[in-house]
Design a protein around this motif. Structure first.
Motif, short mmCIF file in Angstrom:
data_model
loop_
_atom_site.label_atom_id
_atom_site.label_comp_id
_atom_site.label_asym_id
_atom_site.label_seq_id
_atom_site.Cartn_x
_atom_site.Cartn_y
_atom_site.Cartn_z
N GLN A 14 36.88 31.88 49.84
CA GLN A 14 37.86 30.80 49.94
C GLN A 14 39.15 31.12 49.16
OE1 GLN A 14 37.07 28.00 51.80
NE2 GLN A 14 35.26 29.21 52.28
N THR A 15 39.12 32.17 48.39
CA THR A 15 40.27 32.49 47.54
C THR A 15 41.38 33.12 48.36
OG1 THR A 15 38.68 32.95 45.76
CG2 THR A 15 40.96 33.66 45.40
N ILE A 20 35.94 43.57 42.74
CA ILE A 20 36.06 42.18 43.24
C ILE A 20 37.49 41.92 43.72
CG2 ILE A 20 35.97 39.74 42.57
CD1 ILE A 20 33.78 40.46 40.56
N LEU A 21 38.45 42.34 42.89
CA LEU A 21 39.85 42.10 43.24
C LEU A 21 40.23 42.85 44.52
CD1 LEU A 21 41.40 42.39 39.65
CD2 LEU A 21 41.24 40.31 41.01
N ILE A 59 44.65 34.10 39.56
CA ILE A 59 43.42 34.39 38.80
C ILE A 59 43.55 35.73 38.09
CG2 ILE A 59 40.96 34.95 39.00
CD1 ILE A 59 40.82 32.89 41.31
N GLN A 60 44.06 36.71 38.84
CA GLN A 60 44.19 38.04 38.24
C GLN A 60 45.11 38.03 37.02
OE1 GLN A 60 45.18 42.63 39.48
NE2 GLN A 60 46.12 41.03 40.65
N LYS A 61 46.20 37.30 37.14
CA LYS A 61 47.16 37.22 36.03
C LYS A 61 46.50 36.55 34.82
CE LYS A 61 51.36 37.17 34.12
NZ LYS A 61 50.98 36.79 32.78
N GLU A 98 46.15 32.45 45.20
CA GLU A 98 45.19 32.10 44.16
C GLU A 98 44.64 33.36 43.49
OE1 GLU A 98 41.15 29.41 43.74
OE2 GLU A 98 42.02 29.75 45.73
N LEU A 99 44.41 34.36 44.31
CA LEU A 99 43.91 35.65 43.80
C LEU A 99 44.87 36.23 42.76
CD1 LEU A 99 42.11 38.22 43.99
CD2 LEU A 99 43.39 38.85 46.02
#
Lengths: 160, 300
Positions: B224-225, A17-18, B233-235, B229-230
Protein backbone atom coordinates in the motif's frame (compact mmCIF):
# COMPACT_ATOMS: atom_id res chain seq x y z
CA UNK A 1 17.76 -1.00 40.35
CA UNK A 2 19.44 -3.33 37.91
CA UNK A 3 19.91 -2.38 34.27
CA UNK A 4 18.30 -5.05 32.17
CA UNK A 5 19.80 -6.73 29.12
CA UNK A 6 21.02 -4.65 26.25
CA UNK A 7 18.82 -4.31 23.18
CA UNK A 8 19.65 -6.28 20.07
CA UNK A 9 20.37 -4.55 16.80
CA UNK A 10 17.85 -5.52 14.14
CA UNK A 11 19.36 -7.30 11.17
CA UNK A 12 16.69 -6.51 8.58
CA UNK A 13 17.96 -5.75 5.07
CA UNK A 14 16.35 -2.31 4.79
CA UNK A 15 17.97 -1.70 1.44
CA UNK A 16 16.14 -4.69 -0.06
CA UNK A 17 12.79 -3.50 1.34
CA UNK A 18 13.29 -0.02 -0.10
CA UNK A 19 14.42 -1.23 -3.52
CA UNK A 20 11.59 -3.75 -3.82
CA UNK A 21 9.05 -1.06 -2.96
CA UNK A 22 10.59 1.34 -5.46
CA UNK A 23 10.51 -1.35 -8.15
CA UNK A 24 6.85 -2.09 -7.46
CA UNK A 25 6.05 1.61 -7.60
CA UNK A 26 8.02 2.07 -10.83
CA UNK A 27 5.91 -0.69 -12.37
CA UNK A 28 2.73 1.08 -11.28
CA UNK A 29 3.84 4.45 -12.60
CA UNK A 30 4.97 3.42 -16.06
CA UNK A 31 2.71 2.44 -18.91
CA UNK A 32 3.61 -0.53 -21.15
CA UNK A 33 2.34 -0.94 -24.71
CA UNK A 34 -1.05 -2.64 -25.07
CA UNK A 35 0.58 -5.75 -26.52
CA UNK A 36 2.37 -6.27 -23.20
CA UNK A 37 -0.75 -6.03 -21.08
CA UNK A 38 -1.76 -9.66 -21.23
CA UNK A 39 -0.46 -12.56 -19.20
CA UNK A 40 1.59 -12.07 -16.09
CA UNK A 41 3.60 -8.97 -15.36
CA UNK A 42 7.09 -10.38 -15.15
CA UNK A 43 9.79 -8.88 -12.99
CA UNK A 44 13.23 -10.40 -13.52
CA UNK A 45 16.02 -10.14 -11.01
CA UNK A 46 19.50 -10.70 -12.36
CA UNK A 47 22.13 -11.23 -9.66
CA UNK A 48 22.08 -12.27 -6.03
CA UNK A 49 20.02 -9.94 -3.95
CA UNK A 50 17.56 -9.96 -1.10
CA UNK A 51 15.46 -7.76 -3.37
CA UNK A 52 14.33 -10.96 -5.09
CA UNK A 53 13.18 -12.47 -1.79
CA UNK A 54 11.45 -9.25 -0.84
CA UNK A 55 9.64 -9.06 -4.18
CA UNK A 56 8.51 -12.67 -3.82
CA UNK A 57 7.42 -12.16 -0.22
CA UNK A 58 5.42 -8.97 -0.62
CA UNK A 59 4.57 -8.37 -4.24
CA UNK A 60 4.30 -11.68 -6.08
CA UNK A 61 0.56 -11.93 -5.46
CA UNK A 62 -0.15 -8.33 -6.45
CA UNK A 63 -1.23 -6.94 -9.78
CA UNK A 64 0.02 -4.28 -12.11
CA UNK A 65 -3.18 -3.23 -13.81
CA UNK A 66 -4.88 -6.54 -14.58
CA UNK A 67 -1.67 -8.51 -14.69
CA UNK A 68 -0.49 -10.58 -11.78
CA UNK A 69 3.11 -10.05 -10.85
CA UNK A 70 5.47 -12.94 -11.43
CA UNK A 71 8.99 -12.62 -10.06
CA UNK A 72 11.75 -14.54 -11.79
CA UNK A 73 15.34 -15.01 -10.75
CA UNK A 74 17.42 -15.01 -13.88
CA UNK A 75 20.28 -17.44 -14.29
CA UNK A 76 23.88 -16.57 -14.99
CA UNK A 77 23.17 -16.49 -18.70
CA UNK A 78 21.15 -13.32 -19.03
CA UNK A 79 18.65 -14.67 -21.50
CA UNK A 80 15.89 -12.21 -20.89
CA UNK A 81 12.93 -13.71 -22.77
CA UNK A 82 9.54 -12.18 -22.08
CA UNK A 83 9.93 -9.74 -19.28
CA UNK A 84 8.48 -6.38 -18.30
CA UNK A 85 10.92 -5.13 -15.74
CA UNK A 86 14.51 -6.23 -15.32
CA UNK A 87 16.45 -5.38 -12.18
CA UNK A 88 20.20 -5.89 -12.53
CA UNK A 89 22.17 -5.98 -9.29
CA UNK A 90 25.45 -4.19 -8.80
CA UNK A 91 27.54 -7.34 -8.97
CA UNK A 92 26.29 -7.96 -12.52
CA UNK A 93 27.12 -4.54 -13.86
CA UNK A 94 29.66 -6.08 -16.25
CA UNK A 95 26.82 -7.87 -18.05
CA UNK A 96 24.73 -4.75 -18.58
CA UNK A 97 25.93 -3.99 -22.14
CA UNK A 98 25.23 -7.55 -23.28
CA UNK A 99 21.81 -7.59 -21.69
CA UNK A 100 20.86 -4.24 -23.16
CA UNK A 101 21.98 -5.41 -26.58
CA UNK A 102 19.74 -8.48 -26.31
CA UNK A 103 16.79 -6.34 -25.28
CA UNK A 104 17.31 -3.76 -28.01
CA UNK A 105 14.11 -1.77 -28.25
CA UNK A 106 11.84 -4.24 -26.49
CA UNK A 107 9.49 -2.72 -23.92
CA UNK A 108 11.55 -3.74 -20.93
CA UNK A 109 12.12 -1.39 -18.03
CA UNK A 110 15.76 -1.87 -17.07
CA UNK A 111 16.57 -0.89 -13.49
CA UNK A 112 20.21 -0.79 -12.44
CA UNK A 113 22.26 0.41 -9.50
CA UNK A 114 25.58 1.56 -10.92
CA UNK A 115 26.79 5.05 -11.60
CA UNK A 116 26.96 5.60 -15.33
CA UNK A 117 24.40 2.94 -16.19
CA UNK A 118 21.97 5.47 -17.62
CA UNK A 119 24.57 6.34 -20.24
CA UNK A 120 24.83 2.66 -21.14
CA UNK A 121 21.12 2.43 -21.84
CA UNK A 122 19.50 1.72 -18.49
CA UNK A 123 16.19 3.51 -17.91
CA UNK A 124 16.16 3.81 -14.14
CA UNK A 125 19.25 3.71 -12.00
CA UNK A 126 19.34 3.62 -8.19
CA UNK A 127 21.73 6.15 -6.72
CA UNK A 128 22.58 7.39 -3.23
CA UNK A 129 21.85 11.01 -2.48
CA UNK A 130 22.53 12.39 1.00
CA UNK A 131 22.58 8.93 2.58
CA UNK A 132 19.23 8.07 0.99
CA UNK A 133 18.35 5.69 -1.81
CA UNK A 134 17.16 7.69 -4.78
CA UNK A 135 16.80 7.09 -8.50
CA UNK A 136 17.67 8.77 -11.75
CA UNK A 137 15.63 8.39 -14.88
CA UNK A 138 16.44 8.36 -18.59
CA UNK A 139 13.19 9.37 -20.27
CA UNK A 140 14.70 9.19 -23.76
CA UNK A 141 15.61 5.56 -23.23
CA UNK A 142 12.11 4.87 -21.91
CA UNK A 143 10.68 6.36 -25.12
CA UNK A 144 12.94 4.14 -27.22
CA UNK A 145 11.48 1.12 -25.41
CA UNK A 146 7.88 2.31 -25.89
CA UNK A 147 7.44 2.92 -22.19
CA UNK A 148 5.46 5.93 -21.04
CA UNK A 149 6.75 7.35 -17.78
CA UNK A 150 4.18 9.01 -15.54
CA UNK A 151 4.73 12.69 -14.82
CA UNK A 152 4.87 12.10 -11.07
CA UNK A 153 7.72 9.65 -11.47
CA UNK A 154 9.52 12.13 -13.68
CA UNK A 155 9.09 14.79 -11.00
CA UNK A 156 10.41 12.57 -8.25
CA UNK A 157 13.48 11.37 -10.15
CA UNK A 158 16.77 12.84 -9.06
CA UNK A 159 18.09 15.54 -11.35
CA UNK A 160 21.72 16.60 -11.31
CA UNK B 1 2.64 0.31 65.74
CA UNK B 2 5.22 2.96 65.21
CA UNK B 3 2.95 5.68 66.47
CA UNK B 4 1.68 3.90 69.51
CA UNK B 5 5.27 3.71 70.57
CA UNK B 6 6.25 7.21 69.75
CA UNK B 7 3.09 8.80 71.03
CA UNK B 8 3.13 6.78 74.21
CA UNK B 9 4.60 9.58 76.28
CA UNK B 10 2.23 12.17 74.94
CA UNK B 11 -0.76 13.23 76.98
CA UNK B 12 -3.29 14.35 74.44
CA UNK B 13 -5.71 16.84 75.88
CA UNK B 14 -2.96 18.78 77.61
CA UNK B 15 -1.31 20.12 74.48
CA UNK B 16 -4.20 19.31 72.18
CA UNK B 17 -7.97 19.37 72.19
CA UNK B 18 -10.56 16.70 72.77
CA UNK B 19 -10.99 15.85 69.10
CA UNK B 20 -7.32 15.01 68.84
CA UNK B 21 -7.48 12.97 72.02
CA UNK B 22 -10.50 10.99 70.78
CA UNK B 23 -8.84 10.50 67.44
CA UNK B 24 -5.81 9.07 69.16
CA UNK B 25 -8.01 6.61 71.08
CA UNK B 26 -9.66 5.44 67.85
CA UNK B 27 -6.26 5.13 66.24
CA UNK B 28 -5.05 2.96 69.12
CA UNK B 29 -8.02 0.68 68.54
CA UNK B 30 -7.17 0.37 64.88
CA UNK B 31 -10.13 2.43 63.71
CA UNK B 32 -8.13 4.46 61.25
CA UNK B 33 -10.92 5.89 59.14
CA UNK B 34 -12.83 7.22 62.14
CA UNK B 35 -9.62 8.48 63.67
CA UNK B 36 -8.88 10.30 60.40
CA UNK B 37 -12.27 12.02 60.44
CA UNK B 38 -11.70 13.36 63.94
CA UNK B 39 -8.13 14.47 63.41
CA UNK B 40 -9.11 16.25 60.19
CA UNK B 41 -11.83 18.07 62.09
CA UNK B 42 -9.45 18.90 64.92
CA UNK B 43 -6.99 20.49 62.51
CA UNK B 44 -9.65 22.23 60.42
CA UNK B 45 -11.87 23.52 63.19
CA UNK B 46 -9.81 24.00 66.34
CA UNK B 47 -6.57 25.45 67.59
CA UNK B 48 -5.02 22.06 66.96
CA UNK B 49 -4.20 23.38 63.53
CA UNK B 50 -0.93 24.56 65.05
CA UNK B 51 -0.44 21.54 67.33
CA UNK B 52 2.64 19.45 66.55
CA UNK B 53 1.01 16.44 68.19
CA UNK B 54 -2.09 16.71 66.02
CA UNK B 55 -0.14 16.90 62.79
CA UNK B 56 2.08 14.13 63.93
CA UNK B 57 -0.91 11.97 64.88
CA UNK B 58 -2.52 12.73 61.55
CA UNK B 59 0.63 11.59 59.77
CA UNK B 60 0.49 8.34 61.72
CA UNK B 61 -3.21 7.74 61.14
CA UNK B 62 -2.94 8.25 57.40
CA UNK B 63 0.19 6.14 57.24
CA UNK B 64 -1.89 3.45 58.96
CA UNK B 65 -4.64 3.85 56.36
CA UNK B 66 -2.10 3.58 53.57
CA UNK B 67 -0.67 0.37 55.01
CA UNK B 68 -3.66 -1.36 56.58
CA UNK B 69 -6.66 -0.23 54.55
CA UNK B 70 -5.29 0.82 51.17
CA UNK B 71 -2.78 -2.04 51.36
CA UNK B 72 0.08 0.14 50.12
CA UNK B 73 -1.73 0.91 46.91
CA UNK B 74 0.26 3.24 44.72
CA UNK B 75 -2.96 5.13 44.10
CA UNK B 76 -3.66 5.75 47.79
CA UNK B 77 -4.09 9.41 48.72
CA UNK B 78 -3.52 8.52 52.37
CA UNK B 79 0.24 8.37 51.83
CA UNK B 80 0.20 11.90 50.41
CA UNK B 81 -1.77 13.17 53.43
CA UNK B 82 0.64 11.38 55.75
CA UNK B 83 3.60 13.02 54.03
CA UNK B 84 2.04 16.49 54.11
CA UNK B 85 1.21 16.00 57.78
CA UNK B 86 4.62 14.83 58.90
CA UNK B 87 6.28 17.70 57.03
CA UNK B 88 3.92 20.12 58.79
CA UNK B 89 4.73 18.49 62.12
CA UNK B 90 8.47 18.88 61.49
CA UNK B 91 7.98 22.55 60.69
CA UNK B 92 5.96 23.20 63.83
CA UNK B 93 8.20 21.07 66.03
CA UNK B 94 10.55 23.85 67.12
CA UNK B 95 11.67 21.93 70.20
CA UNK B 96 12.24 18.84 68.04
CA UNK B 97 10.21 16.63 70.36
CA UNK B 98 9.09 14.38 67.52
CA UNK B 99 11.92 15.18 65.17
CA UNK B 100 13.69 11.82 65.16
CA UNK B 101 10.42 9.90 64.89
CA UNK B 102 9.36 12.17 62.04
CA UNK B 103 12.52 11.35 60.18
CA UNK B 104 11.79 7.66 60.64
CA UNK B 105 8.35 8.14 59.12
CA UNK B 106 9.74 10.23 56.28
CA UNK B 107 12.23 7.46 55.54
CA UNK B 108 9.40 4.92 55.43
CA UNK B 109 7.28 7.09 53.13
CA UNK B 110 10.29 7.73 50.94
CA UNK B 111 11.06 4.00 50.71
CA UNK B 112 7.48 3.27 49.74
CA UNK B 113 7.81 5.65 46.78
CA UNK B 114 11.09 4.02 45.78
CA UNK B 115 9.44 0.60 45.92
CA UNK B 116 6.66 1.89 43.69
CA UNK B 117 9.24 3.20 41.23
CA UNK B 118 11.02 -0.14 41.07
CA UNK B 119 7.76 -2.04 40.77
CA UNK B 120 6.54 0.26 37.98
CA UNK B 121 9.68 -0.26 35.92
CA UNK B 122 9.19 -4.02 36.19
CA UNK B 123 5.41 -4.07 35.74
CA UNK B 124 5.17 -1.26 33.25
CA UNK B 125 1.77 0.37 32.78
CA UNK B 126 1.49 1.76 29.29
CA UNK B 127 -1.41 3.98 30.35
CA UNK B 128 0.74 5.74 32.91
CA UNK B 129 4.28 5.59 31.51
CA UNK B 130 5.69 8.27 33.79
CA UNK B 131 4.45 6.69 37.01
CA UNK B 132 7.82 5.15 37.85
CA UNK B 133 9.65 8.41 37.33
CA UNK B 134 7.14 10.43 39.31
CA UNK B 135 7.47 7.95 42.18
CA UNK B 136 11.24 8.08 41.95
CA UNK B 137 11.23 11.88 41.97
CA UNK B 138 8.99 11.87 45.05
CA UNK B 139 11.40 9.45 46.72
CA UNK B 140 14.27 11.79 45.88
CA UNK B 141 12.40 14.86 47.10
CA UNK B 142 11.89 13.27 50.51
CA UNK B 143 15.43 11.92 50.61
CA UNK B 144 16.73 15.44 50.00
CA UNK B 145 14.83 16.61 53.06
CA UNK B 146 16.40 13.81 55.07
CA UNK B 147 19.88 14.03 53.56
CA UNK B 148 20.37 17.46 51.99
CA UNK B 149 23.91 16.70 50.84
CA UNK B 150 23.23 13.28 49.36
CA UNK B 151 24.46 12.80 45.80
CA UNK B 152 21.94 10.98 43.63
CA UNK B 153 23.95 10.71 40.42
CA UNK B 154 24.67 7.02 40.69
CA UNK B 155 21.10 6.24 41.67
CA UNK B 156 19.74 8.45 38.88
CA UNK B 157 21.85 6.62 36.32
CA UNK B 158 20.58 3.30 37.58
CA UNK B 159 16.95 4.45 37.65
CA UNK B 160 16.88 6.10 34.23
CA UNK B 161 18.53 3.09 32.61
CA UNK B 162 15.90 0.81 34.13
CA UNK B 163 13.17 3.22 33.07
CA UNK B 164 14.56 3.35 29.51
CA UNK B 165 14.51 -0.43 29.37
CA UNK B 166 10.89 -0.59 30.50
CA UNK B 167 9.88 2.05 27.93
CA UNK B 168 11.78 0.24 25.20
CA UNK B 169 10.27 -3.15 25.98
CA UNK B 170 6.75 -1.75 25.82
CA UNK B 171 7.56 0.20 22.65
CA UNK B 172 8.87 -2.91 20.92
CA UNK B 173 5.57 -4.72 21.41
CA UNK B 174 4.11 -2.51 18.68
CA UNK B 175 6.48 0.22 17.48
CA UNK B 176 3.93 1.73 15.13
CA UNK B 177 1.43 2.32 17.94
CA UNK B 178 3.84 3.17 20.72
CA UNK B 179 6.12 5.73 19.14
CA UNK B 180 5.82 8.02 22.17
CA UNK B 181 7.60 5.34 24.15
CA UNK B 182 10.51 5.46 21.72
CA UNK B 183 10.98 9.13 22.47
CA UNK B 184 10.61 8.48 26.21
CA UNK B 185 13.32 5.80 25.92
CA UNK B 186 15.69 8.24 24.28
CA UNK B 187 14.78 10.92 26.82
CA UNK B 188 15.53 8.60 29.76
CA UNK B 189 18.90 7.60 28.32
CA UNK B 190 19.59 11.28 27.66
CA UNK B 191 19.24 11.90 31.39
CA UNK B 192 21.86 9.24 32.04
CA UNK B 193 24.21 10.80 29.49
CA UNK B 194 23.70 14.23 31.01
CA UNK B 195 25.10 12.83 34.25
CA UNK B 196 27.81 10.74 32.60
CA UNK B 197 28.42 11.27 28.90
CA UNK B 198 30.95 8.42 29.01
CA UNK B 199 28.45 5.79 30.09
CA UNK B 200 29.05 2.96 27.63
CA UNK B 201 25.65 1.29 28.03
CA UNK B 202 23.66 4.50 27.61
CA UNK B 203 25.57 5.45 24.47
CA UNK B 204 25.34 1.98 22.96
CA UNK B 205 21.67 1.54 23.79
CA UNK B 206 20.74 4.99 22.49
CA UNK B 207 22.41 4.13 19.19
CA UNK B 208 20.60 0.80 18.98
CA UNK B 209 17.21 2.29 19.81
CA UNK B 210 17.62 5.00 17.17
CA UNK B 211 18.82 2.44 14.64
CA UNK B 212 16.02 -0.02 15.38
CA UNK B 213 13.39 2.73 15.17
CA UNK B 214 14.65 3.55 11.68
CA UNK B 215 14.46 -0.13 10.73
CA UNK B 216 10.98 -0.56 12.24
CA UNK B 217 9.62 2.21 10.06
CA UNK B 218 11.12 0.71 6.90
CA UNK B 219 9.60 -2.63 7.90
CA UNK B 220 6.17 -1.00 7.74
CA UNK B 221 6.55 -0.53 3.98
CA UNK B 222 4.07 -2.74 2.19
CA UNK B 223 2.14 -2.97 -1.04
CA UNK B 224 0.00 0.00 0.00
CA UNK B 225 3.01 2.29 0.31
CA UNK B 226 3.09 4.68 -2.60
CA UNK B 227 6.27 6.29 -3.78
CA UNK B 228 5.71 9.58 -1.95
CA UNK B 229 5.14 7.78 1.33
CA UNK B 230 8.14 5.58 0.61
CA UNK B 231 10.35 8.64 0.26
CA UNK B 232 8.98 10.11 3.50
CA UNK B 233 9.55 6.87 5.43
CA UNK B 234 13.04 6.55 4.03
CA UNK B 235 13.92 10.10 5.03
CA UNK B 236 12.55 9.55 8.54
CA UNK B 237 14.55 6.34 8.93
CA UNK B 238 17.68 7.88 7.51
CA UNK B 239 17.41 10.67 10.08
CA UNK B 240 17.16 8.06 12.88
CA UNK B 241 20.20 6.22 11.50
CA UNK B 242 22.17 9.46 11.44
CA UNK B 243 21.10 10.14 15.01
CA UNK B 244 22.32 6.69 16.04
CA UNK B 245 25.76 7.31 14.60
CA UNK B 246 27.40 9.64 17.17
CA UNK B 247 26.26 7.43 20.05
CA UNK B 248 27.69 4.27 18.48
CA UNK B 249 30.91 6.09 17.67
CA UNK B 250 31.10 7.29 21.27
CA UNK B 251 30.43 3.79 22.63
CA UNK B 252 33.14 2.45 20.35
CA UNK B 253 35.50 5.16 21.56
CA UNK B 254 34.78 4.33 25.20
CA UNK B 255 35.19 0.61 24.68
CA UNK B 256 35.85 -0.96 21.29
CA UNK B 257 33.95 -4.22 21.26
CA UNK B 258 32.65 -6.57 18.60
CA UNK B 259 29.14 -5.25 19.23
CA UNK B 260 30.13 -1.61 18.67
CA UNK B 261 32.00 -2.48 15.48
CA UNK B 262 29.06 -4.54 14.28
CA UNK B 263 26.88 -1.57 15.17
CA UNK B 264 28.99 0.80 13.11
CA UNK B 265 29.02 -1.59 10.16
CA UNK B 266 25.22 -1.77 10.39
CA UNK B 267 24.66 1.96 10.67
CA UNK B 268 27.07 2.94 7.90
CA UNK B 269 25.51 0.23 5.76
CA UNK B 270 22.02 1.70 6.01
CA UNK B 271 23.27 5.17 5.14
CA UNK B 272 25.18 3.71 2.19
CA UNK B 273 28.68 4.73 3.24
CA UNK B 274 30.51 1.76 1.76
CA UNK B 275 33.97 3.04 2.59
CA UNK B 276 33.17 3.21 6.28
CA UNK B 277 31.39 -0.16 6.15
CA UNK B 278 34.57 -1.75 4.80
CA UNK B 279 36.75 0.03 7.35
CA UNK B 280 34.72 -1.08 10.38
CA UNK B 281 34.20 -4.55 8.94
CA UNK B 282 37.98 -4.91 8.74
CA UNK B 283 38.31 -3.61 12.32
CA UNK B 284 35.72 -6.15 13.43
CA UNK B 285 37.62 -8.99 11.78
CA UNK B 286 40.84 -7.89 13.47
CA UNK B 287 39.16 -7.82 16.85
CA UNK B 288 37.58 -11.21 16.27
CA UNK B 289 41.01 -12.66 15.58
CA UNK B 290 42.34 -11.17 18.82
CA UNK B 291 39.36 -12.54 20.72
CA UNK B 292 39.37 -15.92 19.00
CA UNK B 293 39.70 -18.76 21.46
CA UNK B 294 39.61 -16.41 24.39
CA UNK B 295 36.25 -16.92 26.04
CA UNK B 296 37.08 -14.32 28.64
CA UNK B 297 38.00 -11.65 26.14
CA UNK B 298 36.67 -8.42 27.64
CA UNK B 299 35.80 -6.90 24.31
CA UNK B 300 33.68 -9.67 22.89
Amino acid sequence: MAFQTEPKMKDTDTNAILKASYIYNFAKMIDWPEAEKSGNFIIGVYGNSNVYKELIKKYASKNIGNQQIEVKKLSDTPSVGKIHLLYITKEKKGDIPVILKSIKKKPVLVVTENSGSLDEGSIINFIIVDANLNFELNVEQADKHDLIVGSRLKDLAYKK
Amino acid sequence: MLFLTMLAGTVFGQNSGKLTYDSYELYRNGEYKKAAELIDRAIAETEDSISVESWYLRAGIYWGIFNKIDLKSELSDARVVSLISVLEAVELDLDQIYYQQSLVLLEKISTSYYNDAVSATINFNIDNPKFAENSYLEYKRIQKILYPDKNFDEMDVSFYKAEATSFAKAYQVDPSKNKDLFYLTIEALGKVLKIDSNDYGANYNTAIYYYNEGVYQIETIDTQTDITELIIIQKYSSDRFQEAMPYMLKANEIRTREETLRGLVGIYNVIYDEEKVEYYRAELEKLKEVNFGNENAPDK
